[in-house]
Write a protein that holds these residues in place. Structure first.
Motif, PDB file in Angstrom:
ATOM      1  N   LYS A   1      -4.695  -1.570 -14.427  1.00 25.97           N
ATOM      2  CA  LYS A   1      -3.828  -2.489 -13.687  1.00 25.97           C
ATOM      3  C   LYS A   1      -3.072  -3.414 -14.637  1.00 25.97           C
ATOM      4  CE  LYS A   1      -7.237  -3.570 -10.821  1.00 25.97           C
ATOM      5  NZ  LYS A   1      -8.071  -4.054  -9.690  1.00 25.97           N
TER       6      LYS A   1
ATOM      7  N   ALA B   1      -6.000   1.886  -5.748  1.00 27.30           N
ATOM      8  CA  ALA B   1      -4.746   2.641  -5.781  1.00 27.30           C
ATOM      9  C   ALA B   1      -3.628   1.843  -5.112  1.00 27.30           C
ATOM     10  CB  ALA B   1      -4.928   3.986  -5.089  1.00 27.30           C
ATOM     11  N   ALA B   2      -3.940   1.175  -4.014  1.00 26.28           N
ATOM     12  CA  ALA B   2      -2.945   0.358  -3.326  1.00 26.28           C
ATOM     13  C   ALA B   2      -2.540  -0.839  -4.175  1.00 26.28           C
ATOM     14  CB  ALA B   2      -3.499  -0.100  -1.978  1.00 26.28           C
TER      15      ALA B   2
ATOM     16  N   MET C   1      -0.365  -1.538 -16.319  1.00 22.16           N
ATOM     17  CA  MET C   1       0.788  -1.409 -15.430  1.00 22.16           C
ATOM     18  C   MET C   1       1.642  -2.672 -15.484  1.00 22.16           C
ATOM     19  SD  MET C   1       2.402   0.549 -13.338  1.00 22.16           S
ATOM     20  CE  MET C   1       1.284   1.792 -12.680  1.00 22.16           C
TER      21      MET C   1
ATOM     22  N   LEU D   1      -2.619  -1.017  -7.450  1.00 24.75           N
ATOM     23  CA  LEU D   1      -1.800  -0.490  -8.545  1.00 24.75           C
ATOM     24  C   LEU D   1      -0.357  -0.280  -8.105  1.00 24.75           C
ATOM     25  CD1 LEU D   1      -4.058   2.111 -10.412  1.00 24.75           C
ATOM     26  CD2 LEU D   1      -2.665   0.313 -11.473  1.00 24.75           C
ATOM     27  N   ALA D   2      -0.177   0.256  -6.904  1.00 26.05           N
ATOM     28  CA  ALA D   2       1.178   0.469  -6.390  1.00 26.05           C
ATOM     29  C   ALA D   2       1.903  -0.871  -6.257  1.00 26.05           C
ATOM     30  CB  ALA D   2       1.115   1.186  -5.052  1.00 26.05           C
ATOM     31  N   GLY D   3       1.190  -1.884  -5.791  1.00 28.90           N
ATOM     32  CA  GLY D   3       1.787  -3.206  -5.667  1.00 28.90           C
ATOM     33  C   GLY D   3       2.179  -3.793  -7.012  1.00 28.90           C
TER      34      GLY D   3
ATOM     35  N   PHE E   1       2.974  -2.113  -9.675  1.00 29.49           N
ATOM     36  CA  PHE E   1       4.147  -1.371 -10.157  1.00 29.49           C
ATOM     37  C   PHE E   1       5.427  -1.863  -9.490  1.00 29.49           C
ATOM     38  CE2 PHE E   1       7.123   2.186  -9.510  1.00 29.49           C
ATOM     39  CZ  PHE E   1       7.472   2.420 -10.841  1.00 29.49           C
ATOM     40  N   LEU E   2       5.394  -2.040  -8.174  1.00 30.88           N
ATOM     41  CA  LEU E   2       6.581  -2.496  -7.457  1.00 30.88           C
ATOM     42  C   LEU E   2       7.008  -3.886  -7.937  1.00 30.88           C
ATOM     43  CD1 LEU E   2       5.741  -1.281  -3.847  1.00 30.88           C
ATOM     44  CD2 LEU E   2       7.411  -0.310  -5.437  1.00 30.88           C
TER      45      LEU E   2
END
Length: 374
Positions: free
Chosen positions: A114, A18-19, A117, A21-23, A25-26
């Motif tokens: 991923k 999850a972390a 994304m 994936l957030a990276g 996206f950013l």
């Protein structure tokens, strides 16, 4: 962090995924969406045009297309795909402890969510989304075959390369979920053959008759008139792809081949890291109770893989093709699990040290890429 996560490494990998994936996206929202944005601008203004369905739908709601719409639409498609996949996995396997490694090797794979994304706004995910939908809905009547044909036609209108990318996997899902379960009769065979012929004709129309019938300058001027910010002309630099013939695409691909082949060892390594997943798929096929089903599934995987080999020879976005091939095998795995089995295939061993190492490496790899690895 919750002590329970530390005690269960497979749950911890999900948190780390999850972390990651957030990276991804950013990082993604800082990049220029060249190809995804221009796909939102192209419509049927000049008549039937390849790769224009999404843009035509967008044009029904707004005359001016902002750049942020790429991320809104792409993000919505990603969220729906992720949500439906979780639902599919829950229904096929459940989320008991024994199936967590399998979920990590699928949902946490750099080939799957991923990479979708990273390619946010590209058309690949729509094939995956519609294929998951077909895995979730009942497949008892011939209407299922017609719905699959409709989904496939939509994908070809989004981009005709879907005929090789996700349409074969959709066909495999239909065969495994409908024809093998309900049997073959005159009606569903006729509908199936008619669908194949229709999709072939639609592909030919898109590939050879979907070229814009005006000059490239006039076409690009029309796209500029649909931009919310016409000053960002750099986002129109890919307008030439609507004029590029198939022979030119193949020529460009083969010119880049020596350089792009340098990524093959990396792709091979990434595929090898998913060995527990492929071994489980093999065990599922071996556990099927009907010999003919095993042969059909094996032949289906070969056919889907051959489609991707053809794509490798035509278009050079190798990282996307390898990633989507792996996703197709994951989707086929769910269809295979629903077939009658003589025995239960052993799940991926959660306590195997090598498997856990592979799971962590897969978790920490953020994506595969678009053309070259990473």
């Amino acid at each position: 962090m919750n002590l329970r996560l530390w005690e269960n490494p497979w749950r911890l990998t999900l948190a780390v995924n999850a972390a990651v994936l957030a990276g991804v996206f950013l990082h993604k929202i800082t990049l220029q969406p060249y190809v995804p944005y221009i796909h939102l601008l192209v419509d049927y203004h000049f008549g039937f045009t390849k790769r224009a369905l999404i843009g035509a739908i967008v044009s029904l709601f707004t005359a001016k297309v902002p750049v942020w719409l790429v991320f809104v639409l792409g993000g919505a498609a990603w969220l729906i795909t992720a949500g439906l996949f979780v639902q599919l996995f829950r229904r096929t396997f459940g989320f008991e402890q024994k199936h967590l490694p399998l979920f990590v090797f699928m949902a946490g794979s750099p080939f799957f969510l991923k990479n979708f994304m990273h390619t946010l706004g590209h058309f690949d995910i729509y094939g995956c989304l519609l294929a998951i939908g077909l895995l979730l809905i009942p497949a008892r009547s011939v209407a299922y075959v017609l719905l699959a044909a409709l989904f496939s036609a939509i994908l070809v209108l989004i981009h005709h390369i879907h005929l090789l990318m996700y349409v074969p996997t959709i066909a495999v899902i239909v065969v495994l979920r409908h024809y093998l379960a309900s049997g073959m009769n005159r009606q569903n065979l006729a509908v199936g053959f008619a669908s194949l012929i229709g999709l072939g004709a639609l592909f030919i129309a898109a590939q050879f008759y979907g070229t814009v019938p005006v000059s490239e300058a006039e076409f690009v001027a029309h796209l500029g008139s649909r931009m919310a910010d016409p000053s960002r002309t750099n986002l129109l630099s890919f307008g030439y792809i609507w004029y590029q013939p198939l022979a030119k695409e193949i020529s460009d691909t083969w010119q880049r081949l020596p350089h792009n082949l340098l990524g093959v060892p990396v792709f091979a390594l990434l595929i090898w890291l998913h060995t527990p997943l492929w071994r489980y798929l093999r065990n599922l096929i071996a556990a099927l109770s009907v010999d003919a089903h095993r042969r059909i599934v094996t032949a289906a995987i070969i056919i889907v893989s051959l489609g991707y080999l053809v794509m490798f020879a035509i278009v050079f976005d190798y990282s996307r093709w390898v990633s989507n091939w792996a996703v197709c095998l994951m989707l086929i795995l769910h269809a295979v699990k629903a077939l009658p089995a003589a025995k239960e295939a052993a799940p991926i061993k959660a306590d195997n040290r090598k498997t856990l190492v592979f799971g962590w490496i897969v978790t920490l790899i953020p994506r595969v890429g678009i053309v070259r690895p990473f």
